[in-house]
Design a protein around this motif. Structure first.
Motif, PDB file in Angstrom:
ATOM      1  N   HIS A  31       0.834  -1.191   0.000  1.00  0.00           N
ATOM      2  CA  HIS A  31       0.000   0.000   0.000  1.00  0.00           C
ATOM      3  C   HIS A  31       0.872   1.245   0.000  1.00  0.00           C
ATOM      4  O   HIS A  31       2.013   1.220   0.453  1.00  0.00           O
ATOM      5  CB  HIS A  31      -0.899   0.001   1.246  1.00  0.00           C
ATOM      6  CG  HIS A  31      -2.031   0.996   1.147  1.00  0.00           C
ATOM      7  ND1 HIS A  31      -1.986   2.219   1.763  1.00  0.00           N
ATOM      8  CD2 HIS A  31      -3.203   0.937   0.488  1.00  0.00           C
ATOM      9  CE1 HIS A  31      -3.115   2.857   1.504  1.00  0.00           C
ATOM     10  NE2 HIS A  31      -3.870   2.118   0.740  1.00  0.00           N
ATOM     11  N   ILE A  32       0.310   2.323  -0.526  1.00  0.00           N
ATOM     12  CA  ILE A  32       1.100   3.548  -0.610  1.00  0.00           C
ATOM     13  C   ILE A  32       1.577   4.015   0.758  1.00  0.00           C
ATOM     14  O   ILE A  32       2.645   4.594   0.883  1.00  0.00           O
ATOM     15  CB  ILE A  32       0.295   4.685  -1.272  1.00  0.00           C
ATOM     16  CG1 ILE A  32      -1.006   4.949  -0.507  1.00  0.00           C
ATOM     17  CG2 ILE A  32       0.008   4.393  -2.716  1.00  0.00           C
ATOM     18  CD1 ILE A  32      -1.647   6.271  -0.880  1.00  0.00           C
ATOM     19  N   SER A  33       0.781   3.725   1.771  1.00  0.00           N
ATOM     20  CA  SER A  33       1.204   4.195   3.090  1.00  0.00           C
ATOM     21  C   SER A  33       2.502   3.517   3.511  1.00  0.00           C
ATOM     22  O   SER A  33       3.327   4.108   4.198  1.00  0.00           O
ATOM     23  CB  SER A  33       0.114   3.935   4.114  1.00  0.00           C
ATOM     24  OG  SER A  33      -0.271   2.581   4.080  1.00  0.00           O
ATOM     25  N   THR A  34       2.674   2.293   3.092  1.00  0.00           N
ATOM     26  CA  THR A  34       3.923   1.596   3.419  1.00  0.00           C
ATOM     27  C   THR A  34       5.101   2.242   2.697  1.00  0.00           C
ATOM     28  O   THR A  34       6.174   2.419   3.261  1.00  0.00           O
ATOM     29  CB  THR A  34       3.807   0.116   3.034  1.00  0.00           C
ATOM     30  OG1 THR A  34       2.695  -0.450   3.723  1.00  0.00           O
ATOM     31  CG2 THR A  34       5.069  -0.630   3.406  1.00  0.00           C
ATOM     32  N   VAL A  35       4.860   2.595   1.457  1.00  0.00           N
ATOM     33  CA  VAL A  35       5.923   3.284   0.720  1.00  0.00           C
ATOM     34  C   VAL A  35       6.262   4.589   1.426  1.00  0.00           C
ATOM     35  O   VAL A  35       7.438   4.924   1.635  1.00  0.00           O
ATOM     36  CB  VAL A  35       5.484   3.560  -0.726  1.00  0.00           C
ATOM     37  CG1 VAL A  35       6.571   4.323  -1.463  1.00  0.00           C
ATOM     38  CG2 VAL A  35       5.147   2.275  -1.445  1.00  0.00           C
ATOM     39  N   SER A  36       5.226   5.308   1.775  1.00  0.00           N
ATOM     40  CA  SER A  36       5.448   6.576   2.472  1.00  0.00           C
ATOM     41  C   SER A  36       6.306   6.365   3.701  1.00  0.00           C
ATOM     42  O   SER A  36       7.293   7.065   3.923  1.00  0.00           O
ATOM     43  CB  SER A  36       4.106   7.186   2.857  1.00  0.00           C
ATOM     44  OG  SER A  36       4.298   8.301   3.688  1.00  0.00           O
ATOM     45  N   SER A  40       9.687   8.132   5.247  1.00  0.00           N
ATOM     46  CA  SER A  40       9.623   9.110   6.320  1.00  0.00           C
ATOM     47  C   SER A  40       9.668   8.491   7.706  1.00  0.00           C
ATOM     48  O   SER A  40       9.825   9.197   8.695  1.00  0.00           O
ATOM     49  CB  SER A  40       8.363   9.972   6.169  1.00  0.00           C
ATOM     50  OG  SER A  40       7.236   9.163   5.964  1.00  0.00           O
ATOM     51  N   ALA A  41       9.547   7.164   7.815  1.00  0.00           N
ATOM     52  CA  ALA A  41       9.633   6.513   9.124  1.00  0.00           C
ATOM     53  C   ALA A  41      10.051   5.061   8.931  1.00  0.00           C
ATOM     54  O   ALA A  41       9.285   4.141   9.220  1.00  0.00           O
ATOM     55  CB  ALA A  41       8.295   6.605   9.861  1.00  0.00           C
ATOM     56  N   PRO A  42      11.253   4.857   8.460  1.00  0.00           N
ATOM     57  CA  PRO A  42      11.725   3.532   8.035  1.00  0.00           C
ATOM     58  C   PRO A  42      11.637   2.485   9.151  1.00  0.00           C
ATOM     59  O   PRO A  42      11.466   1.305   8.864  1.00  0.00           O
ATOM     60  CB  PRO A  42      13.196   3.784   7.675  1.00  0.00           C
ATOM     61  CG  PRO A  42      13.317   5.255   7.504  1.00  0.00           C
ATOM     62  CD  PRO A  42      12.300   5.876   8.405  1.00  0.00           C
ATOM     63  N   THR A  49      10.410  -5.850   3.441  1.00  0.00           N
ATOM     64  CA  THR A  49       9.612  -5.000   2.535  1.00  0.00           C
ATOM     65  C   THR A  49      10.336  -3.697   2.244  1.00  0.00           C
ATOM     66  O   THR A  49      10.266  -3.175   1.138  1.00  0.00           O
ATOM     67  CB  THR A  49       8.245  -4.706   3.157  1.00  0.00           C
ATOM     68  OG1 THR A  49       8.407  -4.446   4.529  1.00  0.00           O
ATOM     69  CG2 THR A  49       7.291  -5.845   2.943  1.00  0.00           C
ATOM     70  N   ARG A  50      11.016  -3.211   3.242  1.00  0.00           N
ATOM     71  CA  ARG A  50      11.714  -1.938   3.048  1.00  0.00           C
ATOM     72  C   ARG A  50      12.693  -2.033   1.893  1.00  0.00           C
ATOM     73  O   ARG A  50      12.698  -1.197   1.001  1.00  0.00           O
ATOM     74  CB  ARG A  50      12.442  -1.555   4.335  1.00  0.00           C
ATOM     75  CG  ARG A  50      13.192  -0.275   4.202  1.00  0.00           C
ATOM     76  CD  ARG A  50      13.690   0.222   5.540  1.00  0.00           C
ATOM     77  NE  ARG A  50      13.814  -0.855   6.519  1.00  0.00           N
ATOM     78  CZ  ARG A  50      14.399  -0.727   7.702  1.00  0.00           C
ATOM     79  NH1 ARG A  50      14.888   0.439   8.054  1.00  0.00           N
ATOM     80  NH2 ARG A  50      14.463  -1.720   8.542  1.00  0.00           N
ATOM     81  N   VAL A  51      13.509  -3.073   1.892  1.00  0.00           N
ATOM     82  CA  VAL A  51      14.491  -3.167   0.807  1.00  0.00           C
ATOM     83  C   VAL A  51      13.785  -3.344  -0.530  1.00  0.00           C
ATOM     84  O   VAL A  51      14.201  -2.784  -1.542  1.00  0.00           O
ATOM     85  CB  VAL A  51      15.499  -4.317   1.044  1.00  0.00           C
ATOM     86  CG1 VAL A  51      16.251  -4.107   2.339  1.00  0.00           C
ATOM     87  CG2 VAL A  51      14.817  -5.668   1.011  1.00  0.00           C
TER      88      VAL A  51
END
Lengths: 392, 392
Positions: A31-36, A40-42, A49-51
């Motif tokens: 979801h876009i919120s995860t990308v966000s 901004s809050a890794p 998922t982050r990588v």
DNA sequence: TACTTCACTGCAAACCTTTGCAGGATCACC
DNA sequence: GGTGATCCTGCAAAGGTTTGCAGTGAAGTA
């Protein structure tokens, strides 16, 4: 201006296809919120998922849209810097210092030049208002009331001007002017001119006041010439007037005018400092390069830039803008600190000042204009006696 | 730097309560879209309502939020101007010209300084990307490939550098360097040094190439000194090296270096132009103020600023960014013009160049360094003969 | 009178991102 | 096995504005 077109091709490669957070979300299956959050809050997102998200973002060339981000966070991480005249060498050190200080705090600085035009100043504040977190107003030419009014639109810090209720960074040009006048009187000058700058300049008023007081105290006559454009041209233009006025020393509004004046006097065959002594203000780099090297009041421009940024950012962290949150909308007025800082100035004596008319009987040319021989005003010949000091 | 806190008061007056389009709509009893149109398309709204809305807006002190507007229109009406070093007097005229040209077209210019740092350049392009409609890159220090890559993020116009596929504004420093070398050879100089600037400067490469060719053609030996910082300090630092190299003339990367060099030579007791001739590039205002006045290659900075803005705005109106409209999303690549403009330069001869070693047998000091006496290289004494020209 | 045209206004989607809230899964622990 | 905590993620609203579309009422035309 003759110019030649060398090439005029057209290509259809690389036109900006804006890639948004949504594209990255789709590509990485989240979801876009995860990308966000990845940006901004890794720490809030799973390393795996982050990588993946970061890889997709890198792949697509995604960059968060700072305008959209600012819209919701209320912070742009930019600060605006409005400058009266970018061509005046006084400002670059200030700009550089502000920029480096801002960078340390993860802010960017956008500079805008107003050409000494009050209207442009106002317009620029409006233009910058929602695109920066605060504005530094350097040597503004608009009215105090307008500045106060604009400060309701965006946090402001004022440099080289005193506006009650607003944070200000000032340089003690009053003290500087006094030191300069005392230096000249110490050299034996009794008729001194003050070359004024722009009418609406705070610095100008301070200098006039202090110079008048110092001249009166030292028994010298002070002539006011101005207002003038605070540029080399402005100084050049007033050379003739200086010569006619019969003064033996001049304190100029700034170094640029002082240098222009020396040029102008030179063109008229008047030698500096043998016939007329000249003092500037600012100690721009240029003042060490001209001949004669300029005696001038050094202003701490770098410190001013740093201090101004600090004050803005401090004020800024106290009351984040755009917060319409519960209570903030109704509770008009957030506490705001309005400190005013005064920075010291220093007279640096070089070669553009020399003994006054009465103090140099014997050696008219060979006299080395070394630093501050401090010749007291000689009782000398009564021919040029000027009675009491007249300071207007 | 000692500084004194004069005042540190706190007030709770005038904290920014952001007034939005919604507030105006509520106050004037219309829908927000009507308020929007009142500002962006006045002819679409009834004169009566228009005045009412305007009155309310004025009353509340409403200003459209430019960031929000930009978010949807894709146009900010700002342009960014990235400068290698704002303290270099070469840039202010360019900035001023760009600013005035932009103002005529209802655009604002935001300037950012990079301290000659390629990393800062890249970062600033990203920071500016979504807050401006395009960026002018002045004398960039980053790699061509990086520039091309960044140009996919935001429309770019490059000044003082040639990047294929991108609109560029160039100054013909090659021609200028050639003219300078020919001038020096004409004065009888046979051993000339070229003071290089930053390694990654396009101007630097062009000058080197042209100077080498001109020297070879004129039978002079060209020594390369550099790279150096393109500042007064950079020039000053290389004075000793220049003296040791035994050249009788120097072409410097820019005026600042030339002036620094003259200072440095002066400190070493080497006289300009009697012992060494010096030529600069740029014709900054300062070059007329130093003693001796500087012979230099004048570059049309104002024209460059204007042209760059024109090219950017033209490119910009052709392909509005942010348009995700039907077709635009899939049809990669919008036609884009990538004209390159070359502006002419002019050699202006002042007092820092004089006859070469062989060309001044009799009058060593009284020789007036008047403009271009055009003494041919005398066959003179063979002691200093340098055989063929060696241009590296 | 009926129909078209016109001027004006409201509705709602869209721009791109952040963030409070809540849901789901996993895990540890008793 | 049940309970709670923890970690991660999705949902949806929000931020301020523009703009295509549709709807209203009035004016003009036949």
């Amino acid at each position: 201006m003759g110019h030649t077109h060398v090439t005029a091709a057209t290509s259809d490669e690389g036109a900006a296809v804006p890639v948004t957070i949504r594209d990255v979300a789709r590509a990485s299956g989240v979801h876009i919120s995860t990308v966000s959050r990845t940006f901004s809050a890794p720490h809030l997102v799973n390393p795996e998922t982050r990588v993946r998200v970061l890889a997709c973002a890198e792949d697509l060339g995604y960059r968060p849209n700072r305008a959209a981000r600012a819209l919701i966070t209320g912070r742009t991480h930019n600060i605006g810097l409005i400058i009266a005249d970018i061509a005046n060498p006084f400002f670059p050190p200030l700009i550089k210092a502000a920029e480096s200080q801002a960078r340390h705090r993860d802010y960017h600085v956008f500079v805008a030049d107003t050409n000494e035009d009050p209207t442009a100043e106002e317009e620029l504040v409006h233009a910058l208002a929602k695109q920066v977190d605060g504005v530094l107003l350097c040597s503004p030419r608009m009215s105090n009331s307008l500045i106060e009014q604009l400060s309701r639109e965006v946090p402001l810090v004022v440099v080289n001007r005193q506006v009650t209720g607003l944070p200000c960074v000032l340089m003690d040009v009053g003290q500087g002017a006094r030191a300069a006048i005392e230096h000249l009187i110490g050299l034996g000058h009794t008729r001194i001119a003050l070359l004024g700058g722009p009418r609406s300049s705070w610095t100008n008023r301070e200098m006039r006041r202090a110079a008048a007081t110092a001249a009166r105290a030292g028994g010298a006559e002070l002539t006011l010439l101005g207002p003038n454009a605070p540029t080399e041209t402005g100084g050049h233009a007033v050379a003739e007037q200086v010569r006619r006025s019969g003064v033996s020393a001049v304190l100029a509004y700034n170094d640029l005018m002082a240098i222009g004046l020396i040029e102008g006097l030179d063109a008229l065959g008047v030698r500096v400092p043998q016939e007329v002594s000249v003092v500037g203000v600012d100690d721009i780099a240029l003042s060490r390069l001209t001949r004669p090297k300029l005696t001038t009041v050094a202003t701490p421009t770098g410190a001013a830039g740093r201090t101004a940024v600090d004050m803005l950012l401090q004020q800024d962290t106290e009351s984040p803008r755009g917060t319409r949150g519960p209570g903030a909308g109704t509770a008009l007025g957030v506490r705001r600190t309005t400190a005013q800082v005064m920075l010291q100035t220093d007279l640096v004596i070089r070669d553009s000042t020399g003994p006054g008319p009465q103090a140099r009987p014997a050696r008219p040319l060979a006299a080395p204009p070394g630093p501050d021989p401090h010749c007291p005003a000689g009782p000398g010949t009564p021919t040029a006696a000027t009675g009491d000091a007249v300071a207007s």
